[in-house]
Design an enzyme around this catalytic site. Structure first.
Site, short mmCIF file in Angstrom:
data_model
loop_
_atom_site.label_atom_id
_atom_site.label_comp_id
_atom_site.label_asym_id
_atom_site.label_seq_id
_atom_site.Cartn_x
_atom_site.Cartn_y
_atom_site.Cartn_z
N ASP A 33 18.76 -7.40 -8.82
CA ASP A 33 18.96 -8.65 -9.55
C ASP A 33 19.70 -9.66 -8.67
O ASP A 33 20.82 -10.04 -8.97
CB ASP A 33 19.75 -8.39 -10.86
N HIS B 229 29.44 -3.94 -3.55
CA HIS B 229 28.95 -2.95 -4.54
C HIS B 229 27.58 -2.40 -4.17
O HIS B 229 27.37 -1.19 -4.08
CB HIS B 229 28.81 -3.60 -5.92
C1 BDR Z 1 27.10 -4.94 -10.03
O1 BDR Z 1 26.84 -6.03 -10.92
C2 BDR Z 1 26.39 -7.14 -10.20
O2 BDR Z 1 27.23 -8.23 -10.40
C3 BDR Z 1 26.39 -6.80 -8.74
O3 BDR Z 1 25.24 -7.32 -8.09
C4 BDR Z 1 26.39 -5.29 -8.73
O4 BDR Z 1 25.08 -4.77 -8.76
C5 BDR Z 1 28.59 -4.75 -9.92
O5 BDR Z 1 29.13 -4.45 -11.17
CA CA Z 2 23.14 -6.18 -8.23
#
Ligand code: BDR
Ligand code: CA
Length: 297
Positions: free
Chosen positions: A9, A235
């Site tokens: 995403d 992340h």
């Molecule tokens: C996850 O949520 C999204 O904001 C980031 O892309 C990552 O996949 C972190 O909680």
């Molecule tokens: Ca993500």
């Protein structure tokens, strides 16, 4: 050579994950599949197409789910990923081709069946496409090499005190994916929050060529959301590094379920029964961030 489908995403840290992937000759990207999450699916798909063009990634982009399985879609986190989902980076000047034909979950099924035992699905957004694929073709659970997910929180969440965004965005999908009989590795906040690209590191990367400059530029808006860190969190990169450098993590293997109601909605919790999940509970965040910088530079 691992064959990957990246379900994503984009998303600033998703963009960094694609940058990392591009630099790894041992990871072959079969497809990018998009999902709502950091923005609506029109925006995340446009961003995936933009990243494909900007980073010259030779992979199809298939558009996926616009919202969760059963709930209305929540608001986009523009305070983290900007109005355009890519930290309000200027996206002009890159010619975009359209998304490739076919729905994400259908293409996931086809690709997994075409390469039995060889495909790893790396999911770094809400798990809706994976849940839809499983629903339509439960046989793929026995055909994947693995499923690696950035998601979940055992100690504390990031969108509520309990839940992490990717799981909270579609908890029913996540519950289905974690209950399916396929080999799942979960990379939760408990590990990823220690994986920080500092602003000083980003400035240094910017001096080290085109990829480093891109990593710097795309993270400037995102880093503002993590002001207290003087940097930003990798992340989604951590999910890929869990495949390439598993020794950087401490892992607990146990069943995991997802809270589906109440104030703990979307929390990942240790369960008494169900398929076992490899949970990357802790990471050597400094080593992981260094590995990211060295790989992309
Ligand atoms: C996850 O949520 C999204 O904001 C980031 O892309 C990552 O996949 C972190 O909680
Ligand atoms: Ca993500």
């Amino acid at each position: 050579m691992s064959l990957l489908i990246l379900d994503t995403d984009p998303g600033v840290d998703d963009a960094l994950a694609l940058l990392y992937l591009r630099a790894r000759a041992d990871l072959k990207l079969l497809a990018i599949t998009t999902v709502f999450g950091n923005a609506d699916v029109e925006t995340t798909t446009r961003n995936a197409l933009w990243l494909r063009a900007r980073l010259a990634l030779p992979a199809p982009v298939y558009r996926g789910a616009a919202g969760p399985l059963t709930r209305p879609r929540g608001a986009s986190p523009t305070h983290v990923h900007g109005e355009n989902g890519l930290g309000d980076l200027d996206l002009s000047g890159v010619a975009l081709s359209p998304a490739d034909p076919g729905a994400a979950h259908e293409r996931i099924i086809e690709l997994v069946r075409a390469h039995p035992g060889k495909v790893t699905i790396v999911a770094i957004g809400p798990l809706t496409n994976l849940a839809l694929a499983l629903r339509a073709a439960p046989d793929i659970a026995n055909l994947v090499a693995g499923v690696t997910i950035m998601g979940g929180a055992f100690a504390a969440g990031n969108v509520t005190p309990f839940a992490e965004a990717n799981i909270h965005n579609d908890p029913e999908a996540a519950a289905g994916v974690l209950a399916a009989p396929w080999p799942v590795t979960l990379v939760p906040l408990d590990a990823t929050l220690s994986c920080v690209l500092t602003n000083a590191d980003a400035r240094e990367l910017a001096q080290q060529g085109e990829a480093g400059r891109f990593a710097h530029d795309v993270t400037r808006g995102y880093a503002k959301a993590y002001e207290q860190l003087d940097g930003c969190v990798l992340h989604d990169v951590a999910a890929l590094v869990s495949l390439t450098r598993p020794e950087l993590f401490e892992t607990r293997v146990a069943p995991v379920s997802v809270a589906l109601s109440g104030e703990r909605l979307g929390q990942t919790v240790w369960a008494e029964s169900g398929p076992t999940i490899s949970v990357r509970l802790r990471a050597d965040g400094a080593a992981l961030a260094r590995h990211f910088r060295e790989t992309v530079a």
